[in-house]
Enzyme design. Structure first.
Site, PDB file in Angstrom:
ATOM      1  N   CYS A 128       0.827  -1.225   0.000  1.00 57.98           N
ATOM      2  CA  CYS A 128       0.000   0.000   0.000  1.00 57.98           C
ATOM      3  C   CYS A 128       0.852   1.263   0.000  1.00 57.98           C
ATOM      4  O   CYS A 128       0.322   2.354  -0.210  1.00 57.98           O
ATOM      5  CB  CYS A 128      -0.931   0.022   1.205  1.00 57.98           C
ATOM      6  SG  CYS A 128      -2.034  -1.375   1.298  1.00 57.98           S
ATOM      7  N   HIS A 145      -2.704   7.145   4.239  1.00 59.70           N
ATOM      8  CA  HIS A 145      -3.219   5.949   3.569  1.00 59.70           C
ATOM      9  C   HIS A 145      -4.595   5.620   4.140  1.00 59.70           C
ATOM     10  O   HIS A 145      -4.790   5.635   5.351  1.00 59.70           O
ATOM     11  CB  HIS A 145      -2.237   4.793   3.793  1.00 59.70           C
ATOM     12  CG  HIS A 145      -2.756   3.482   3.307  1.00 59.70           C
ATOM     13  ND1 HIS A 145      -3.390   3.336   2.095  1.00 59.70           N
ATOM     14  CD2 HIS A 145      -2.750   2.243   3.875  1.00 59.70           C
ATOM     15  CE1 HIS A 145      -3.736   2.070   1.941  1.00 59.70           C
ATOM     16  NE2 HIS A 145      -3.368   1.390   3.008  1.00 59.70           N
ATOM     17  N   ASN A 150      -9.973   0.071   1.583  1.00 55.14           N
ATOM     18  CA  ASN A 150      -8.533   0.225   1.381  1.00 55.14           C
ATOM     19  C   ASN A 150      -8.192  -0.226  -0.040  1.00 55.14           C
ATOM     20  O   ASN A 150      -8.271  -1.410  -0.360  1.00 55.14           O
ATOM     21  CB  ASN A 150      -7.811  -0.639   2.426  1.00 55.14           C
ATOM     22  CG  ASN A 150      -6.301  -0.588   2.300  1.00 55.14           C
ATOM     23  OD1 ASN A 150      -5.763  -0.131   1.295  1.00 55.14           O
ATOM     24  ND2 ASN A 150      -5.610  -1.078   3.307  1.00 55.14           N
TER      25      ASN A 150
HETATM   26  O1  UT7 Z   1      -2.710  -1.258   4.263  1.00 52.05           O
HETATM   27  C1  UT7 Z   1      -2.598  -2.010   5.424  1.00 52.05           C
HETATM   28  C2  UT7 Z   1      -3.657  -3.077   5.364  1.00 52.05           C
HETATM   29  N1  UT7 Z   1      -4.089  -3.591   6.598  1.00 52.05           N
HETATM   30  C3  UT7 Z   1      -4.717  -2.901   7.559  1.00 52.05           C
HETATM   31  O2  UT7 Z   1      -4.875  -1.727   7.557  1.00 52.05           O
HETATM   32  C4  UT7 Z   1      -5.288  -3.712   8.706  1.00 52.05           C
HETATM   33  C5  UT7 Z   1      -4.982  -3.122  10.056  1.00 52.05           C
HETATM   34  N2  UT7 Z   1      -5.819  -3.772  11.044  1.00 52.05           N
HETATM   35  C6  UT7 Z   1      -7.113  -3.420  11.267  1.00 52.05           C
HETATM   36  O3  UT7 Z   1      -7.617  -2.529  10.613  1.00 52.05           O
HETATM   37  C7  UT7 Z   1      -7.882  -4.129  12.348  1.00 52.05           C
HETATM   38  O4  UT7 Z   1      -7.002  -4.942  13.099  1.00 52.05           O
HETATM   39  C8  UT7 Z   1      -9.044  -4.994  11.791  1.00 52.05           C
HETATM   40  C9  UT7 Z   1     -10.126  -4.086  11.226  1.00 52.05           C
HETATM   41  C10 UT7 Z   1      -8.546  -5.955  10.722  1.00 52.05           C
HETATM   42  C11 UT7 Z   1      -9.662  -5.819  12.918  1.00 52.05           C
HETATM   43  O5  UT7 Z   1     -10.125  -4.951  13.951  1.00 52.05           O
HETATM   44  P1  UT7 Z   1      -9.754  -5.262  15.471  1.00 52.05           P
HETATM   45  O6  UT7 Z   1     -10.440  -4.256  16.289  1.00 52.05           O
HETATM   46  O7  UT7 Z   1      -8.253  -5.365  15.547  1.00 52.05           O
HETATM   47  O8  UT7 Z   1     -10.455  -6.662  15.682  1.00 52.05           O
HETATM   48  P2  UT7 Z   1      -9.789  -8.039  16.115  1.00 52.05           P
HETATM   49  O9  UT7 Z   1      -8.946  -8.604  15.033  1.00 52.05           O
HETATM   50  O10 UT7 Z   1      -9.191  -7.841  17.466  1.00 52.05           O
HETATM   51  O11 UT7 Z   1     -11.092  -8.940  16.237  1.00 52.05           O
HETATM   52  C12 UT7 Z   1     -12.106  -8.665  17.202  1.00 52.05           C
HETATM   53  C13 UT7 Z   1     -13.233  -9.640  16.985  1.00 52.05           C
HETATM   54  C14 UT7 Z   1     -12.753 -11.081  16.843  1.00 52.05           C
HETATM   55  O12 UT7 Z   1     -13.693 -11.916  17.492  1.00 52.05           O
HETATM   56  P3  UT7 Z   1     -13.403 -12.496  18.967  1.00 52.05           P
HETATM   57  O13 UT7 Z   1     -12.116 -13.240  18.839  1.00 52.05           O
HETATM   58  O14 UT7 Z   1     -13.299 -11.275  19.850  1.00 52.05           O
HETATM   59  O15 UT7 Z   1     -14.595 -13.341  19.215  1.00 52.05           O
HETATM   60  C15 UT7 Z   1     -12.791 -11.327  15.365  1.00 52.05           C
HETATM   61  O16 UT7 Z   1     -12.987 -12.701  15.045  1.00 52.05           O
HETATM   62  O17 UT7 Z   1     -13.921  -9.348  15.756  1.00 52.05           O
HETATM   63  C16 UT7 Z   1     -14.010 -10.518  14.964  1.00 52.05           C
HETATM   64  N3  UT7 Z   1     -14.000 -10.127  13.563  1.00 52.05           N
HETATM   65  C17 UT7 Z   1     -15.122  -9.808  12.900  1.00 52.05           C
HETATM   66  N4  UT7 Z   1     -16.414  -9.760  13.278  1.00 52.05           N
HETATM   67  C18 UT7 Z   1     -17.321  -9.372  12.370  1.00 52.05           C
HETATM   68  C19 UT7 Z   1     -12.948  -9.990  12.725  1.00 52.05           C
HETATM   69  N5  UT7 Z   1     -13.343  -9.572  11.516  1.00 52.05           N
HETATM   70  C20 UT7 Z   1     -14.707  -9.451  11.604  1.00 52.05           C
HETATM   71  C21 UT7 Z   1     -15.690  -9.045  10.684  1.00 52.05           C
HETATM   72  N6  UT7 Z   1     -16.982  -9.032  11.110  1.00 52.05           N
HETATM   73  N7  UT7 Z   1     -15.419  -8.693   9.414  1.00 52.05           N
END
Ligand code: UT7
Length: 336
Positions: free
Chosen positions: A118, A257, A287
């Site tokens: 990215c 970004h 993104n």
């Molecule tokens: O250009 C760079 C590209 N990458 C990025 O920018 C990604 C950077 N990371 C992020 O933006 C965030 O880490 C995410 C948006 C990917 C995830 O958000 P988070 O607040 O870090 O959530 P998490 O990974 O800690 O997950 C929290 C919960 C989990 O469930 P449990 O384990 O608490 O039961 C996940 O399984 O949310 C769940 N989860 C979802 N639930 C509904 C993960 N993805 C989803 C989803 N819908 N799409």
């Protein structure tokens, strides 16, 4: 890598293109276990664009490139450099750069692709700057774009909800004064496994097995990338500002970004930059990887935010792991 600019070179044309087909969060929630509420709260994204089956990266990049050239008032035949930042070129080779230069009608251009996730657009702009500053190029076209929908696992809610397709392009030329003031770029390869595409390269070529194991899709450790992103958006911006003798208060327009509103808010708070100076369009595009900063630049221009003399700070971050900032004093005056 960090450096102060040593020649007045600016962006003299901007173009952007996103495919027509919109996929909303509600549509995604019919395909996988997610919800509009979760996606909006955790990312700020409401919808994204997805390329039609017959659209490859060059098909997204060409309209953006043509608009950028038209805005710069340049004939495609005068373009002598085409750099395309992407991780989803039409094919491994020939480069999307060569395809785009041919379609545009730029037979005298050096043309190639650049891979920095990215951050690709920021790397490509810095490289284009260097080529123009060195006198190797007079009219450089820098494209950033991706068709990430083709490499997403649409059954993985951890990645599929975040990304979208789109491309943007800018023209770089010498101006009388102002333009780019400096760049800061970096890479930490040890973080590579946090965001990668396991197969399809020389380490794990495509095979029936690699396809069955879903190794041709983006894999990401979201939490680790989130920590990395919030850190480098701040450090890279601070470094380039210090190198150029500017402070955050001098910045008129901040274009980070467009990955996640929470990442942007976090960086803005740490940097101490007010909301009204930040360009945010991630809610409409998701993104778009290398397309994100040029799409946001184009939006800023349409909104009248890129005025003569405006100080614009752009910072990208992504796979590699990589990051990169550019600081520009906006001008199109005295083009040479
Ligand atoms: O250009 C760079 C590209 N990458 C990025 O920018 C990604 C950077 N990371 C992020 O933006 C965030 O880490 C995410 C948006 C990917 C995830 O958000 P988070 O607040 O870090 O959530 P998490 O990974 O800690 O997950 C929290 C919960 C989990 O469930 P449990 O384990 O608490 O039961 C996940 O399984 O949310 C769940 N989860 C979802 N639930 C509904 C993960 N993805 C989803 C989803 N819908 N799409």
């Amino acid at each position: 890598m960090i450096g102060k600019a040593n020649g007045a070179i600016s962006i003299t044309g901007i173009g952007a293109y996103a495919p027509e087909h919109v996929i909303t969060n509600d549509e995604l929630s019919q395909m996988m276990d997610t919800s509009d509420e979760w996606i909006v709260e955790r990312t700020g994204i409401r919808e994204r664009r997805v390329a039609a089956d017959d659209q490859a990266l060059s098909d997204l990049a060409l309209p953006a490139a043509r608009d950028a050239l038209e805005q710069a008032g340049l004939d495609a035949g005068t373009v002598d450099l085409v750099i395309v930042a992407t991780v989803t070129p039409d094919m491994a080779f020939p480069s999307a750069g060569a395809i785009i230069a041919d379609e545009l009608g730029a037979p005298d251009a050096a043309a190639y692709d650049l891979s920095a996730g990215c951050t690709g657009f920021m790397y490509a702009v810095a490289q284009g700057y260097g080529m123009v500053a060195a006198g190797l190029s007079r009219h450089a076209l820098v494209v950033g774009g991706d068709v990430l929908s083709r490499i997403l696992d649409w059954s993985d809610r951890g990645t599929a909800v975040l990304f979208g397709d789109g491309a943007g392009a800018v023209v770089l030329e010498r101006v009388s004064e102002g333009g780019f003031l400096g760049f800061e770029l970096g890479a930490d390869g040890s973080g590579g496994p946090q965001l990668y595409l396991p197969a399809g390269g020389s380490r794990t070529p495509a095979s029936a097995e690699s396809v069955a194991e879903r190794k041709h899709y983006v894999q990401m450790n979201g939490r680790e990338v989130f920590k990395f992103a919030t850190r480098v958006l701040v450090t890279s911006a601070e470094k380039v500002l210090a190198e150029c003798g500017k402070s955050i208060d001098d910045v008129d327009v901040y274009i980070p970004h467009q990955a996640n509103v929470r990442i942007i808010d976090h960086a803005a708070e740490k940097l101490g930059i007010p909301k009204e100076k930040i360009v945010v369009n991630v809610e409409r595009y998701g993104n778009t990887s290398s397309g994100s900063i040029p799409l946001a630049l184009a939006d800023a221009q349409v909104e009248g935010r890129l005025q003569e003399g405006s100080l614009v700070l752009m910072t990208g971050m992504g796979a590699g792991l990589t990051w990169g900032s550019g600081l520009i004093e906006w001008t199109t005056n005295g083009r040479k």
